[in-house]
Design a protein around this motif. Structure first.
Motif, PDB file in Angstrom:
ATOM      1  N   ASN A 181     -30.192  21.251 -32.350  1.00 12.15           N
ATOM      2  CA  ASN A 181     -30.795  19.967 -32.678  1.00 12.15           C
ATOM      3  C   ASN A 181     -29.851  19.050 -32.382  1.00 12.15           C
ATOM      4  O   ASN A 181     -28.005  18.684 -32.495  1.00 12.15           O
ATOM      5  N   PRO A 182     -30.612  18.273 -31.630  1.00  9.20           N
ATOM      6  CA  PRO A 182     -29.062  17.374 -30.695  1.00  9.20           C
ATOM      7  C   PRO A 182     -28.745  16.145 -31.676  1.00  9.20           C
ATOM      8  O   PRO A 182     -27.185  15.586 -31.475  1.00  9.20           O
ATOM      9  N   ALA A 183     -29.414  16.042 -32.612  1.00  7.28           N
ATOM     10  CA  ALA A 183     -28.611  14.768 -33.717  1.00  7.28           C
ATOM     11  C   ALA A 183     -27.277  15.245 -34.418  1.00  7.28           C
ATOM     12  O   ALA A 183     -26.861  14.894 -34.784  1.00  7.28           O
ATOM     13  N   ASP A 184     -27.794  16.580 -34.514  1.00 13.22           N
ATOM     14  CA  ASP A 184     -26.491  17.946 -35.053  1.00 13.22           C
ATOM     15  C   ASP A 184     -24.928  16.602 -34.305  1.00 13.22           C
ATOM     16  O   ASP A 184     -24.074  16.324 -35.559  1.00 13.22           O
ATOM     17  N   ILE A 185     -25.318  16.462 -33.400  1.00 16.08           N
ATOM     18  CA  ILE A 185     -23.554  16.514 -32.254  1.00 16.08           C
ATOM     19  C   ILE A 185     -23.827  15.031 -31.837  1.00 16.08           C
ATOM     20  O   ILE A 185     -23.021  14.493 -30.809  1.00 16.08           O
ATOM     21  N   THR A 245     -14.376  22.867 -30.947  1.00 22.05           N
ATOM     22  CA  THR A 245     -15.023  22.425 -31.687  1.00 22.05           C
ATOM     23  C   THR A 245     -16.361  21.566 -31.085  1.00 22.05           C
ATOM     24  O   THR A 245     -16.665  20.634 -30.430  1.00 22.05           O
ATOM     25  N   ILE A 246     -17.170  22.334 -32.670  1.00 23.69           N
ATOM     26  CA  ILE A 246     -18.519  22.073 -32.405  1.00 23.69           C
ATOM     27  C   ILE A 246     -18.365  20.238 -33.143  1.00 23.69           C
ATOM     28  O   ILE A 246     -18.416  20.156 -34.677  1.00 23.69           O
ATOM     29  N   PRO A 247     -18.879  19.075 -32.085  1.00 28.61           N
ATOM     30  CA  PRO A 247     -18.572  17.453 -33.363  1.00 28.61           C
ATOM     31  C   PRO A 247     -20.160  17.160 -33.992  1.00 28.61           C
ATOM     32  O   PRO A 247     -20.060  16.268 -34.034  1.00 28.61           O
ATOM     33  N   PHE A 248     -19.868  18.133 -35.255  1.00 32.36           N
ATOM     34  CA  PHE A 248     -21.180  17.739 -35.895  1.00 32.36           C
ATOM     35  C   PHE A 248     -20.891  16.821 -36.594  1.00 32.36           C
ATOM     36  O   PHE A 248     -19.777  15.814 -36.911  1.00 32.36           O
TER      37      PHE A 248
END
Length: 431
Positions: free
Chosen positions: A234-238, A267-270
């Motif tokens: 989900n794009p909203a996650d990042i 890094t996944i920028p949650f």
């Protein structure tokens, strides 16, 4: 020796053999009791006085019950993972009440390892005693104070997940691929340039969910490939921050990786709204100069394999105990986590400990205080799971003893009847 003395000697014989019979009958009754230790009766003389060689001192006999607690029983294999047995010296540490703080409830000791989980998750044996252990810290270490024990409670273990921290990839990028004319970082995600090789992997976040990450590659020059790591969840996650990473892989003329030197942190920028914190993952594209990761040979671009740590959420599926006494929780996602370690209590004189109901013991003056040790350390025995220690009673020996005791009891009764007849004869002399 007077006739009255003979009567008392006969009575002492009856009493001693009655005590011996009680010992034998207790052994026979507990032939199937898990962890039971047999007791033998030993006889010794009782003298009313001590004198010279020409004097005879009237006396009797007494029987003393001698426990054989240090005798090892045979181990019987079972099907329950919480059935435990000690091979060697020592005892399980238990309490008679489910009190977490052993300072409130007296520590007791047992060899009866038939433990089962009760309604609250505590491990309790058939005698009603609750198993104690050392709770491990986050690093898997036992407390520095050996007396710092707590109840083994499996009811508090629900489930677990491991986030991905490393990802190793093995793939080939075809060397004869024609480099693209122009490329700017982000073009692959934006669709401005078509990827020449692409693969997707799944990584796991700190809450045990799978998150898709796509790796797109394009050749930009001889022996040089650019890549973009794209979050496909989900794009909203990042917060829409794609691609989450860009970089380049260069190769030697022999097709092995030249750069980057592993690992490459991505890094996944949650964002906070996702309920997660940014998650760094070390990607390993291979060792420079070796063909153990990415390669560039003139064959079709292909992903050969991945080695990605982390797991989905998994619930508790079982428990096992190893020979070192670690209580290990088993989860449905394949994770095994050490939760507790069982101490083994040893004594200077284990045969001197005091017996209690339910096949348990407490320390005494004769036994000395307990010493708490890890299994297989300092004379402590090892722990076997899926096993129970059988009673040490030898039924053939006990029946043989019973016959001897019965004969001895009968003989002692003859002393009384004979002395009684002699006294009766003596009283008739006056008539």
């Amino acid at each position: 020796m007077s006739l009255y003395g003979a009567l008392y000697t006969g009575v002492a014989g009856l009493s001693a053999n009655s005590r011996a019979m009680a010992t034998t009958s207790t052994n026979i009754s507990n032939v199937n009791t898990v962890g039971f230790k047999s007791t033998k009766a030993e006889f010794s003389t009782l003298l009313s006085t001590t004198g010279g060689q020409s004097d005879f001192a009237a006396g009797g006999v007494k029987a003393v019950a001698v426990p054989e607690i240090t005798q090892q029983g045979n181990l019987l294999q079972t099907s329950s993972a919480t059935d435990l047995a000690i091979s060697g010296q020592g005892f399980f540490v238990v309490t008679d009440t489910p009190v977490a703080n052993p300072g409130v409830s007296e520590l007791l000791y047992t060899r009866a390892g038939a433990f089962q989980k009760d309604a609250n998750g505590y491990l309790r044996n058939s005698g009603g005693y609750y198993l104690q252990g050392w709770a491990l810290d986050v690093n898997g270490n036992v407390p520095t104070n050996a007396n710092d024990m707590t109840l083994i409670n499996l009811g508090q273990v629900t489930g677990t997940a491991l986030p991905t921290t490393t990802a190793e990839l093995r793939a080939n990028l075809q060397s004869s691929t024609t480099p693209v004319g122009t490329y700017t970082a982000g073009d692959l995600n934006a669709g401005a340039v078509a990827p020449q090789f692409e693969t997707s992997i799944e990584v796991y976040d700190t809450q045990g969910s799978a998150r898709p990450v796509r790796l797109s590659f394009v050749k930009t020059a001889a022996n040089t490939w650019a890549y973009e790591a794209i979050y496909d969840g989900n794009p909203a996650d990042i917060g829409g921050a794609n691609p989450i990473a860009t970089g380049a892989i260069t190769f030697n003329t022999d097709g092995t990786v030249a750069t980057p030197t592993p690992p490459t942190s991505i890094t996944i920028p949650f964002v906070p709204a996702s309920g997660l914190s940014p998650q760094a993952i070390d990607f390993d594209f291979g060792t420079p100069g070796q063909a153990d990761g990415f390669t560039q040979f003139d064959t079709t671009s292909t992903l050969y394999g991945t080695n990605i740590n982390g797991t989905l959420f998994g619930g508790l599926s079982g428990v096992r105990v190893d020979e070192q006494g670690y209580v290990i929780a088993l989860f449905t996602n394949g994770i095994e986590k050490k939760m507790y370690k069982l101490p083994i209590a040893t004594f200077q004189n284990a045969d001197g400990i005091a017996a209690l109901n339910g096949n348990a013991y407490r320390s005494s003056v004769e036994s000395g205080g307990p010493s708490f040790k890890a299994a297989d350390v300092g004379g402590a025995g090892s722990i076997s799971n899926l096993a129970l220690e059988q009673s040490t009673v030898d039924i053939a020996r006990e029946f043989s003893n019973m016959i001897v005791i019965q004969r001895a009891y009968s003989a002692a009764s003859k002393i009384i009847t004979t002395a009684d007849e002699m006294l009766d004869e003596l009283t008739r002399l006056k008539r």
